[in-house]
Design an enzyme around this catalytic site. Structure first.
Site, short mmCIF file in Angstrom:
data_model
loop_
_atom_site.label_atom_id
_atom_site.label_comp_id
_atom_site.label_asym_id
_atom_site.label_seq_id
_atom_site.Cartn_x
_atom_site.Cartn_y
_atom_site.Cartn_z
N LYS A 115 0.84 16.06 7.97
CA LYS A 115 2.01 16.21 7.30
C LYS A 115 2.38 17.60 7.06
CE LYS A 115 2.44 12.10 4.92
NZ LYS A 115 1.83 11.04 3.97
N LYS A 203 5.78 3.27 16.80
CA LYS A 203 6.00 2.27 15.71
C LYS A 203 6.94 2.22 14.81
CE LYS A 203 4.02 4.23 11.37
NZ LYS A 203 3.14 4.09 10.09
N LYS A 206 10.48 3.78 8.88
CA LYS A 206 11.81 4.00 8.26
C LYS A 206 12.71 5.50 8.32
CE LYS A 206 8.85 4.22 4.20
NZ LYS A 206 8.00 3.28 3.53
P1 AMP Z 1 4.42 4.06 5.46
O1 AMP Z 1 5.71 3.41 5.52
O2 AMP Z 1 4.11 4.76 6.71
O3 AMP Z 1 4.07 4.73 3.95
O4 AMP Z 1 3.38 2.82 5.40
C1 AMP Z 1 3.22 1.89 4.28
C2 AMP Z 1 2.28 0.65 4.89
O5 AMP Z 1 2.89 0.08 5.84
C3 AMP Z 1 1.12 1.28 5.37
O6 AMP Z 1 -0.03 0.42 5.22
C4 AMP Z 1 1.39 1.00 7.14
O7 AMP Z 1 0.18 1.04 7.74
C5 AMP Z 1 2.22 -0.11 7.07
N1 AMP Z 1 3.12 0.18 8.16
C6 AMP Z 1 4.09 1.21 8.37
N2 AMP Z 1 4.90 0.97 9.50
C7 AMP Z 1 4.38 -0.08 10.05
C8 AMP Z 1 4.65 -0.66 11.32
N3 AMP Z 1 5.57 -0.42 12.03
N4 AMP Z 1 3.94 -1.90 11.66
C9 AMP Z 1 2.96 -2.37 10.89
N5 AMP Z 1 2.52 -1.63 9.62
C10 AMP Z 1 3.28 -0.61 9.25
#
Ligand code: AMP
Length: 336
Positions: A115, A203, A206
């Site tokens: 980050k 992956k 957002k």
């Molecule tokens: P983040 O949006 O990166 O803060 O992630 C929040 C949670 O969602 C975390 O537990 C990530 O591992 C999960 N997560 C985020 N993006 C994905 C994705 N494309 N597929 C599966 N899990 C996700």
């Protein structure tokens, strides 16, 4: 009674990836364990402000809690829902643990490195985040913290801090379970990774700008269906579940299995060898649009008042438990 603790940041509307990869598995675990364990579900709003927030943080927080309810979270007297910033003991313990953790171990955190990479100036919160997370966990003697694999290193850090603290002051903190046991507890062999629809090597995230690459939980269902129809596949012309060579097709099979709650093996068996990708896309598009329609109607049926009622009870519980633990820690340091 053991304590399970989990949370998700509420910086924006969540994606289908967040929902299928994080929210649904957490809700499933919470429902499985809340008969005989405390299940703490909190929104880490203090963690949110280390980076940009889309929209109003307070509103996002309420929406995130509605997501849990719409995803099927069952409420009983062991399920406690709270906002981090409404339990001031989190920040207070964070400071005290800052004086226990070392610069060396905190600087090794991969998320901090990622980050802060390339940033001319990076806020101290990004560096300190894992210590606040240790406080989130240790205040409640949480043993299991079901989160994404990107958080395992932070849970290890919380373990190390707890062990060091206990060696110095006696058994004040419950040491969270080791990573291998956390994984066993979550009953997952491989973490679910929903892929970007246009660029399936990555992956779904957002933060990706291209609208067609991601499905948001508030997308109009017909719009979401169109995104599935436009998803990138491959030119091999035969359906096979192979994330390496056919990530786009495999992603669609994975999404179909999860949104229809069907074992992945069954979905693979149905589509294996199919040469018309359009048919698979049409089926997945319809499943996703149906899932979103049901989910969004559940969301609309949950009022802000319902969430505030749960927060009132949850935040009373959380402050009681956290303040008791904080006092033990303050006494250990002769602050009290
Ligand atoms: P983040 O949006 O990166 O803060 O992630 C929040 C949670 O969602 C975390 O537990 C990530 O591992 C999960 N997560 C985020 N993006 C994905 C994705 N494309 N597929 C599966 N899990 C996700």
């Amino acid at each position: 009674m053991k304590t399970i603790l989990t949370g998700i940041r509420s910086n924006s509307v969540l994606t289908l990836g967040n929902y299928l990869g994080a929210l649904l598995p957490m809700v499933r675990l919470a429902n499985e364990h809340s008969k005989d364990s405390n299940v703490n579900i909190f929104v880490p709003d203090l963690h949110s402000i280390i980076s940009d927030v889309d929209g109003d943080l307070r509103e996002n927080t309420i929406r995130t809690l509605k997501y849990y309810l719409a995803a099927g979270l069952e409420i009983n007297e062991n399920v406690h829902i709270y906002r981090q910033s409404y339990v001031p003991a989190h920040s207070e313990l964070c400071w005290i643990l800052d004086c226990v953790a070392t610069m060396g171990e905190t600087s090794r955190m991969i998320q901090f490195k990622e980050k802060s990479k390339g940033q001319e100036s990076c806020n101290v919160g990004i560096f300190n985040y894992p210590i606040l997370m240790a406080a989130d966990i240790l205040l409640y003697d949480a043993e299991y913290i079901p989160l994404g694999e990107d958080q395992f290193q932070h849970i290890e850090l919380a373990r190390n801090i707890a062990i060091r603290f206990n060696n110095r002051f006696g058994e004040i903190f419950t040491v969270p379970a080791k990573t291998a046991d956390q994984v066993k507890f979550m009953e997952v062999d491989n973490a679910i990774r929903i892929r970007d629809l246009l660029n399936p090597e990555k992956k779904m995230s957002k933060s990706t700008l291209a609208e067609g690459s991601k499905i948001m939980l508030d997308d109009d269902p017909s719009r979401a269906a169109k995104k599935i129809m436009s998803a990138t596949t491959d030119s091999l012309g035969k359906v096979k579940f192979d994330m390496f060579n056919q990530p786009g097709i495999s992603n669609l099979l994975q999404i179909e299995a999860l949104v229809t709650n069907t074992p992945l093996q069954d979905v693979i068996a149905t589509w294996n060898g199919e040469t018309r990708y359009g048919e698979l896309k049409t089926k997945v598009a319809s499943s996703v649009s149906e899932m979103l329609t049901v989910f969004q109607s559940k969301m609309a049926g949950i009022s802000d008042g319902d969430v505030y009622d749960l927060l009132a009870a949850g935040e009373k519980y959380a402050n009681d438990v956290a303040n008791k633990k904080l006092l033990e820690v303050q006494k250990a340091f002769h602050l009290r």
